[in-house]
Structure formats: C-alpha cells, structure tokens
Design a protein around this motif. Sequence first.
Motif, mmCIF file in Angstrom:
data_model
loop_
_atom_site.group_PDB
_atom_site.id
_atom_site.type_symbol
_atom_site.label_atom_id
_atom_site.label_comp_id
_atom_site.label_asym_id
_atom_site.label_seq_id
_atom_site.Cartn_x
_atom_site.Cartn_y
_atom_site.Cartn_z
ATOM 1 N N LYS A 339 0.848 -1.196 0.000
ATOM 2 C CA LYS A 339 0.000 0.000 0.000
ATOM 3 C C LYS A 339 0.880 1.241 0.000
ATOM 4 C CE LYS A 339 -2.291 0.787 3.791
ATOM 5 N NZ LYS A 339 -3.284 0.689 4.876
ATOM 6 N N VAL A 340 0.651 2.136 -0.972
ATOM 7 C CA VAL A 340 1.425 3.386 -1.083
ATOM 8 C C VAL A 340 0.527 4.550 -0.683
ATOM 9 C CG1 VAL A 340 2.727 4.895 -2.610
ATOM 10 C CG2 VAL A 340 2.842 2.419 -2.925
ATOM 11 N N ASN A 341 0.938 5.316 0.341
ATOM 12 C CA ASN A 341 0.129 6.424 0.867
ATOM 13 C C ASN A 341 0.876 7.746 0.758
ATOM 14 O OD1 ASN A 341 -2.077 4.846 1.644
ATOM 15 N ND2 ASN A 341 -1.129 4.337 3.601
ATOM 16 N N VAL A 342 0.102 8.829 0.575
ATOM 17 C CA VAL A 342 0.630 10.196 0.669
ATOM 18 C C VAL A 342 -0.036 10.825 1.889
ATOM 19 C CG1 VAL A 342 0.920 12.414 -0.484
ATOM 20 C CG2 VAL A 342 0.834 10.303 -1.844
ATOM 21 N N PRO A 343 0.575 10.718 3.068
ATOM 22 C CA PRO A 343 -0.092 11.181 4.299
ATOM 23 C C PRO A 343 -0.239 12.695 4.338
ATOM 24 C CG PRO A 343 2.177 10.570 4.767
ATOM 25 C CD PRO A 343 1.918 10.177 3.341
ATOM 26 N N LYS A 344 -1.332 13.160 4.918
ATOM 27 C CA LYS A 344 -1.605 14.591 5.054
ATOM 28 C C LYS A 344 -1.536 15.066 6.497
ATOM 29 C CE LYS A 344 -2.544 14.895 0.642
ATOM 30 N NZ LYS A 344 -1.566 15.513 -0.269
#
Length: 607
Positions: A339-344
Amino acid sequence: MNNHQSPLAIYHQIQSALPDEPGVYRFLNHIGTVIYVGKAKSLKKRVASYFVSYPQQQQGKTRVMVSHIADIQFTVVESEQDALLLENTLIKQLQPRYNVLLKDDKTYPYICIKKEEFPRLILTRHFRRDGSEYLGPFPSMHQAAEILEFLKKSFPLRTCNLLLTPENIRKKKFRPCLEYHIGNCKAPCAALQSEADYLHIISQLRHILKGNVAGVLRELQQEMTKAATDLDFEKAQYLKEKANLLGNYQSKSTVVNPTLHNIDVFGVAADDKYFIVNYLRIANGSIIQTKALELVPQLEESPESLLLIAMQELRLQSNSHSEEILVPFEVEFPEKNTKVNVPKLGDKKKLLDLAVRNALYYKQQKWLKQGEKNYAQRSFDTLNQLKKDLRLTEIPLHIECFDNSNFQGSYPVASMVCFKEGKPAKSEYRHFNIKTVTGIDDFASMSEIVWRRYRRLLDEEKPLPQLVIIDGGKGQLQAAMQSIEQLELNGKFAIVGIAKRLEEIYVPKDSVPLYIDKKSPSLKLLQQIRNEAHRFAITFHRQQRSKGTLQSQLLEIPGIGEAKAEKLWQHFKSLKKIKAADAVALRAVVDAKSAQAVLAYFSATKT
C-alpha cells in the motif's frame, strides 16, 4: 568520497550544512565503511567538537579514529530520545570499529494504555498486539518511570486492577480506597467519576505522550479562566499548578506510536540537476534504518518515475518487504500487496516531513562537497549568510513574510508569501481578507493574519517555517508577537520585522535594530521577499477594489442582487468585459431575464 582530502578539509566542506538539531552522525573511511556512529543534541556542535581540537588535544584512540574520516553523513531526528534509539539500532546493525559494540537484545520500555473499561497506564517492555495502545519506546526504564509518575501526579487515574464493568459499578460492588482519599484517584469504581470524564483524561495523556502539549495547555487555560470567573479559586489554583507542571514537561518525539510497524518512508528533494531520495525504515515506532540515494536525470524523466526507481533500489538494498510505503506524491508501485500512501496529517505525515528534511540536508552536502557556484549554491550561501546576520540557530530553508494593504481604510487585505531554499514557492502564497478589524489598524490586522496562518498550520499539523518576516517596524512586530505568544509558538521559529525607511531589522524584545551591510546578499534576499509580499498584497487589494466597484454598479441594475453580481464578477472579472458581452455569454452565467436586464442597462448608459 575523496581519500586525498584531510579530515579537517572534509569537515570544513559541510560544516555550514550541519544543523543545530538533534540527530545521528556517521563517520566513514575511504572505502565507505562506517567506522563510528554517534548521537547528538546538536549535530553542529557535536561534530565540530571532533575537529576544533584535532589533533593536538585529543586522546590517542579518538585522534586515530578522526584521522581515518573520509566522509561524514548525518540523519536529523526530532528529539534526543529518537537520536538515542537510532544510534543504538545502527551500532547493532553496522558494528562500527570505534564504537562500544552493542550485542544485547534488550527491548525498550513503553507506556501502555490498557484496552479495558477505565484504562490504566502501565510500564512494560513487552509490546503485544492485544488491542492496547503502546506509547514509546523510551530510551530507559528510569525515564519512562519518571514520565509515568509525572502523569499520575498531574492527572488522577486508577491504579487498581478491579474489573470496572458497568454492571459491577451499578451494583456498587466497590468502595473508594485510600488512593481516592489522598487525591490520586476520582473513584470511578464507586461511580464518583463518569466514564466520559475518565476517557477525556486518557485523551489528554495520549496527546501529551505524543508531544502535543500545546492543545492540552490551551484546554487547561480555558478551564482555569472559567473557574476564576465562577469564583472557584481553589479549582483555578489546582489547574494552574497542573498547567505549570505540564509546561515544564517536554516530550517531543518523532514517532511515539509503535503501531506504525514495518513502514518504508521516502522523502524527496529535487531541482533541475539533483533528485535526492531519503529513506527511513520504521519498525515498532522507531527509525531502524536510514539511507540516501542520488539520481541524475538523463532523459527528462518524470519525478514519479525517478522516485519509483529509487524506491525499488533502496528496498532491495535494505531487503525490505514492508507492506506500507509513505511518499510525498502519488506513484504507481508494481507490488500488488504493498500500500502506497501520501499522508496529510498525524504521525505518518511527521515521518514523511522528516524524510524530506533529511533529503534537503543531503542535497546541501552535495552542493558544498562539490564546491559548485551555480544558482543553488549561491542560494545556499545567501541563506547561510542570512543565518549569521540574523544570529539564527539554523539555516532558514523555509521563510514566510506578511504584509498589509488598504486604501483609506477600505478593502483591508493582507498577503503571505513563502520562499523555500531561497526561491519563491508560489503554491504556498496566501491572501487574507481582514475579518476582525474595522477602519485603519495595521497592527490589529497583522495580529489577525499571523494568528490565522499559524493556527491553521498547527491544526493541519503542517511544518512551521524557520524564519518569519513582518513588513514593518517595532509596532508591527509586537502585534505579530501577540499572536505568536497566544499560540505558544515562542522559540519555534525566528521572527523579525523589517522597516522600509532605513532597512532596519527588529527582533522581539530588543529596541535596538540590527543593520545588515547594504551590499550583503542576505539583505537583498530580505528585500526581495518583502517586496514580493508587498506586490502580492497590492495586487489582491486592487482586485478587491475593482470587484467592489464593479459589484456596486451591477447592484444598480434591476433584478441583479449580490449573488448574481458575484457570479458575473467571478466569470468576467471586469466591467469592460461585461459591457462587451452578448446575450449568449451572459446567459451562460445568469438566467435569461437577468441577462436581458444587464444588456438593457448598459445599452441605456451608452446613449
């Protein structure tokens, strides 16, 4: 690496890039082997200590070790605690020649919030996936015990192991014990404390252990004010003492959530020539591995393709099979189970920000080691000079500047511009309509916009700048500082005011201004940033005035109210374009009847 250079020359190449921040440093020999790993409260001061007295005043073993240094690498972290944990892990992994070898399998302690009715806080070295929340790890059992003792002293919690089910409490199976009578517990067992109140305390403790002390302090301040207003001075004094204890407590760690397990983090620092990727490997809430990789674009590859190459290479080098990856922008990763995430927000965003910071520091090292005098190098030199001129503790890679604009008190607006690495970051520019100030009051306007800007950054958990510039003299600066103090951001970044007349630089709590050499590139950078903020504010002010004039004329048209006037403004942007519009263009924005009214009005004014 260059084995022809002396250790002193290598140090002098990168000394200005070393930050005054906690972290871990690594000394490498001429074949690239790590020979020493150390931790530091201040990387700048600690690394310098090896070279200030070299070789005259050093002991034999240290002198020999320093003589073998052919490269210096470092990783920035958020606290001494993180530095100690990362140092320990790297020494065990790398077994550097000049370190005391660590071969034990000691596990670090955690503070555990048990998963149960009315949760208890306990100390443990064993991390179990039992639904409980584990906060830490802490470098020593002594430190963890001190923190737990402080929390129990400040926030009454139960220490018993009674089964506090709703049924048992309802049947009054338990009576208040000695802990209740001496004030250490509010006796939820005897229904003298509600579950909601108890869980609210647990929530406050969770914030404190994660380093989010400011929010809890604000809440205590509000409760204290209310108690004083209600003339409940005993409660107000109790809350004041609790706030004082909390204010003296410092717990600021990068990761204090061991549920962040088996995660790979990739931060990027890129420009036309460099594409640097910093890799952090996370396990059980700690950084256990860190690497940096430099890619040289050849065929105008996209940032996404370059990051993907770096991710695959670094994961291969580290033999990582983590099923979660954090990145600064979206990439198509080929492994389906990953799983690839762009955290905010939250802890994951803090980790990504840390990886980006380390990538930036690595890029600065590249500039300095190669001795390039391109634009990037000149920018870095200028920022380094600005750091010296303003007596800052770190190079201001992220600068924000505020300016007000109004015309005889009408349409008061303000602007904030952002410069990163000495260049405008226009996507970060912000406009402000002044909301709480009537008439001409530049001081109150400045206080408002500074408060709004940094309240929002805190709420969104976004990184703060290293330097804030206020366009104006002492009065404007004092107004800005009122908001900074209300937000409890004193010491979180540097702030200065710049007065236009003589380019005087004011700093808080100092009536005597600084003067920077008129030929200094650092003053020119400050002027450039200040002028950009002024230009941005003036442009927005003119737009607002134009909009106001246009809307006031449109409101004279029968059937056109504020909503329709706003629609016409948003679409056409000027009175000239509205006058020139035909029926088809107007009907695309408003209804046919209103379009006809606009046509008729401007047709009549022409004759």
